[in-house]
Design an enzyme around this catalytic site. Structure first.
Site, PDB file in Angstrom:
ATOM      1  N   LYS A 171      20.051  46.957  39.505  1.00  0.00           N
ATOM      2  CA  LYS A 171      19.596  46.024  40.553  1.00  0.00           C
ATOM      3  C   LYS A 171      20.249  44.643  40.369  1.00  0.00           C
ATOM      4  O   LYS A 171      20.647  43.994  41.339  1.00  0.00           O
ATOM      5  CB  LYS A 171      18.071  45.926  40.499  1.00  0.00           C
ATOM      6  CG  LYS A 171      17.452  44.842  41.338  1.00  0.00           C
ATOM      7  CD  LYS A 171      17.565  45.063  42.841  1.00  0.00           C
ATOM      8  CE  LYS A 171      17.031  43.845  43.585  1.00  0.00           C
ATOM      9  NZ  LYS A 171      17.232  43.921  45.012  1.00  0.00           N
ATOM     10  N   LYS A 179      16.237  33.434  40.631  1.00  0.00           N
ATOM     11  CA  LYS A 179      15.716  34.156  39.456  1.00  0.00           C
ATOM     12  C   LYS A 179      16.635  35.330  39.103  1.00  0.00           C
ATOM     13  O   LYS A 179      16.982  35.543  37.940  1.00  0.00           O
ATOM     14  CB  LYS A 179      14.294  34.671  39.783  1.00  0.00           C
ATOM     15  CG  LYS A 179      13.751  35.641  38.771  1.00  0.00           C
ATOM     16  CD  LYS A 179      12.869  36.750  39.329  1.00  0.00           C
ATOM     17  CE  LYS A 179      13.142  37.324  40.651  1.00  0.00           C
ATOM     18  NZ  LYS A 179      12.916  38.720  40.894  1.00  0.00           N
TER      19      LYS A 179
HETATM   20  P1  NAP Z   1       6.834  37.029  47.232  1.00  0.00           P
HETATM   21  O1  NAP Z   1       6.582  37.170  48.695  1.00  0.00           O
HETATM   22  O2  NAP Z   1       7.087  35.687  46.668  1.00  0.00           O
HETATM   23  O3  NAP Z   1       5.589  37.701  46.471  1.00  0.00           O
HETATM   24  C1  NAP Z   1       5.444  37.588  45.088  1.00  0.00           C
HETATM   25  C2  NAP Z   1       4.202  38.336  44.657  1.00  0.00           C
HETATM   26  O4  NAP Z   1       4.079  38.212  43.232  1.00  0.00           O
HETATM   27  C3  NAP Z   1       2.914  37.760  45.271  1.00  0.00           C
HETATM   28  O5  NAP Z   1       2.008  38.815  45.489  1.00  0.00           O
HETATM   29  C4  NAP Z   1       2.433  36.838  44.141  1.00  0.00           C
HETATM   30  O6  NAP Z   1       1.044  36.607  44.189  1.00  0.00           O
HETATM   31  C5  NAP Z   1       2.782  37.688  42.938  1.00  0.00           C
HETATM   32  N1  NAP Z   1       2.826  36.922  41.682  1.00  0.00           N
HETATM   33  C6  NAP Z   1       3.633  35.872  41.377  1.00  0.00           C
HETATM   34  N2  NAP Z   1       3.391  35.444  40.118  1.00  0.00           N
HETATM   35  C7  NAP Z   1       2.400  36.232  39.633  1.00  0.00           C
HETATM   36  C8  NAP Z   1       1.725  36.304  38.397  1.00  0.00           C
HETATM   37  N3  NAP Z   1       2.005  35.462  37.390  1.00  0.00           N
HETATM   38  N4  NAP Z   1       0.785  37.264  38.235  1.00  0.00           N
HETATM   39  C9  NAP Z   1       0.504  38.122  39.239  1.00  0.00           C
HETATM   40  N5  NAP Z   1       1.090  38.117  40.433  1.00  0.00           N
HETATM   41  C10 NAP Z   1       2.044  37.180  40.637  1.00  0.00           C
HETATM   42  O7  NAP Z   1       8.045  37.948  46.753  1.00  0.00           O
HETATM   43  P2  NAP Z   1       8.657  39.302  47.385  1.00  0.00           P
HETATM   44  O8  NAP Z   1       9.792  38.929  48.288  1.00  0.00           O
HETATM   45  O9  NAP Z   1       7.584  40.192  47.861  1.00  0.00           O
HETATM   46  O10 NAP Z   1       9.344  39.890  46.055  1.00  0.00           O
HETATM   47  C11 NAP Z   1       8.605  40.606  45.073  1.00  0.00           C
HETATM   48  C12 NAP Z   1       9.602  41.197  44.063  1.00  0.00           C
HETATM   49  O11 NAP Z   1      10.508  42.061  44.753  1.00  0.00           O
HETATM   50  C13 NAP Z   1      10.461  40.130  43.358  1.00  0.00           C
HETATM   51  O12 NAP Z   1      10.707  40.521  42.034  1.00  0.00           O
HETATM   52  C14 NAP Z   1      11.749  40.157  44.182  1.00  0.00           C
HETATM   53  O13 NAP Z   1      12.849  39.710  43.415  1.00  0.00           O
HETATM   54  C15 NAP Z   1      11.849  41.623  44.544  1.00  0.00           C
HETATM   55  N6  NAP Z   1      12.612  41.898  45.779  1.00  0.00           N
HETATM   56  C16 NAP Z   1      12.458  41.134  46.901  1.00  0.00           C
HETATM   57  C17 NAP Z   1      13.219  41.437  48.036  1.00  0.00           C
HETATM   58  C18 NAP Z   1      13.136  40.613  49.300  1.00  0.00           C
HETATM   59  O14 NAP Z   1      14.072  40.711  50.121  1.00  0.00           O
HETATM   60  N7  NAP Z   1      12.081  39.832  49.541  1.00  0.00           N
HETATM   61  C19 NAP Z   1      14.100  42.527  48.037  1.00  0.00           C
HETATM   62  C20 NAP Z   1      14.204  43.303  46.879  1.00  0.00           C
HETATM   63  C21 NAP Z   1      13.465  42.973  45.755  1.00  0.00           C
HETATM   64  P3  NAP Z   1       0.422  35.346  44.993  1.00  0.00           P
HETATM   65  O15 NAP Z   1       0.210  35.818  46.393  1.00  0.00           O
HETATM   66  O16 NAP Z   1      -0.817  35.048  44.258  1.00  0.00           O
HETATM   67  O17 NAP Z   1       1.451  34.225  44.894  1.00  0.00           O
END
Ligand code: NAP
Length: 293
Positions: A166, A234
């Site tokens: 990834k 990140k």
């Molecule tokens: P996001 O919208 O920022 O959501 C992050 C999630 O993580 C939220 O539910 C947040 O909870 C939770 N979180 C953050 N810190 C935490 C902690 N210390 N303990 C427990 N929960 C915590 O991010 P996302 O876009 O969904 O991405 C999630 C993951 O998928 C990341 O690793 C990202 O790199 C990966 N990803 C994202 C994409 C994309 O296009 N968006 C594509 C592929 C992979 P709260 O609601 O409380 O903040």
């Protein structure tokens, strides 16, 4: 299948909703309470969500968040049972993944790293591509869940290889997008019509999935987050750390990292990573836009 889904951000919310829609018995948890998923039960802690589940699926921000969800107070570890499968779709450190997997396996559970690509639209439409590391048998058990959330699985090898791969994928996305953003900036400065440039890109070998996905947003100047800049930043750090450990030099990614650093200083970290374009525009004294903007 009985599934606990932990982390209801941009990606996790849509993924959990697709699991419920496919008829699985889903319990969800999010750090900040109040997020509901239609057809799923809400739990107060990761341990409560995981109790009695066959599979625990995580999609949280970063390595520290995964560690907290698994091993913090009220973490998944308290509800681990023999044969349970832990799947992680967050993008995190490959070496930390190995440590987490070892601790989970000590309790007779399985660990599959399953980061994904496809962004917000792929999560919404159930067309994600999963990049997977782990034992074949555990991955086999997850197949109906992968099918509810995505269109393809690539098994890259044992645990940790999904995360390693990834990082290699996102390294390319970051560089391809930066190339596109620099091209748009120069084109605008030189007076090239962007409405004519885009069809040319799409018809030529310059075309890419990254450009196809991002161009409509960029030309409308819609920088609302599909993939937040802070998360791509990140991932760039994760790739640079992995490269350092492996004694590999990545000069282009190092330069792009500086652009992300400056974009964060400008306050753009919660926008989409496409907003790195705004720095190039500032330096060039132009604004990139299509007819729709
Ligand atoms: P996001 O919208 O920022 O959501 C992050 C999630 O993580 C939220 O539910 C947040 O909870 C939770 N979180 C953050 N810190 C935490 C902690 N210390 N303990 C427990 N929960 C915590 O991010 P996302 O876009 O969904 O991405 C999630 C993951 O998928 C990341 O690793 C990202 O790199 C990966 N990803 C994202 C994409 C994309 O296009 N968006 C594509 C592929 C992979 P709260 O609601 O409380 O903040």
């Amino acid at each position: 299948m009985r599934v606990a889904f932990l982390g209801l951000g941009i990606m996790g919310h849509a993924m959990a909703a697709n699991l419920a829609k496919a008829g699985h018995e889903v319990s969800v948890w999010n750090r900040t309470p109040g997020k509901q998923v239609e057809g799923a039960q809400s739990a107060a802690t990761p341990a409560e969500a995981a109790r009695g589940a066959e599979v625990v699926w995580m999609c949280v921000a970063d390595t520290a968040a995964v560690e907290q969800v698994l091993f913090g107070s009220d973490g998944v570890e308290q509800s681990l049972t023999e044969g349970m499968v832990i799947a992680d779709s967050s993008t995190i450190s490959p070496s930390a993944t190995l440590r987490f997997a070892e601790r989970v396996r000590a309790k007779g559970a399985h660990y599959v790293d399953a980061p994904m690509t496809g962004s917000k639209i792929g999560a919404r439409d159930g067309t994600l591509i999963f990049i997977v590391g782990g034992e074949e048998a555990a991955i086999e058990k997850l197949k109906p869940l992968f099918a509810a959330m995505g269109k393809k699985i690539f098994r890259m090898g044992e645990t940790g290889k999904g995360q390693a791969t990834k990082l290699v994928m996102n390294l390319q996305i970051a560089l391809i997008y930066e190339g596109f953003a620099e091209a748009l900036t120069l084109a605008t400065k030189l007076g090239v019509d962007l409405e004519a440039l885009l069809p040319l890109i799409n018809a030529s070998m310059v075309n890419s999935g990254v450009v196809e996905y991002k161009a409509p947003f960029v030309l409308k100047r819609d920088f609302s987050p599909n993939f937040p800049l802070r998360l791509m930043h990140k991932d760039i750090h994760l790739a640079l750390d992995a490269a350092k450990e492996a004694r590999v030099k990545l000069p282009a990614l190092e330069t792009v990292e500086e652009i992300y650093e400056m974009a964060s200083e400008d306050g753009h970290q919660d926008l989409d990573y496409a907003a790195t374009l705004t720095l190039l525009e500032k330096w060039a004294g132009v604004q990139v836009k299509g007819k729709a903007a």
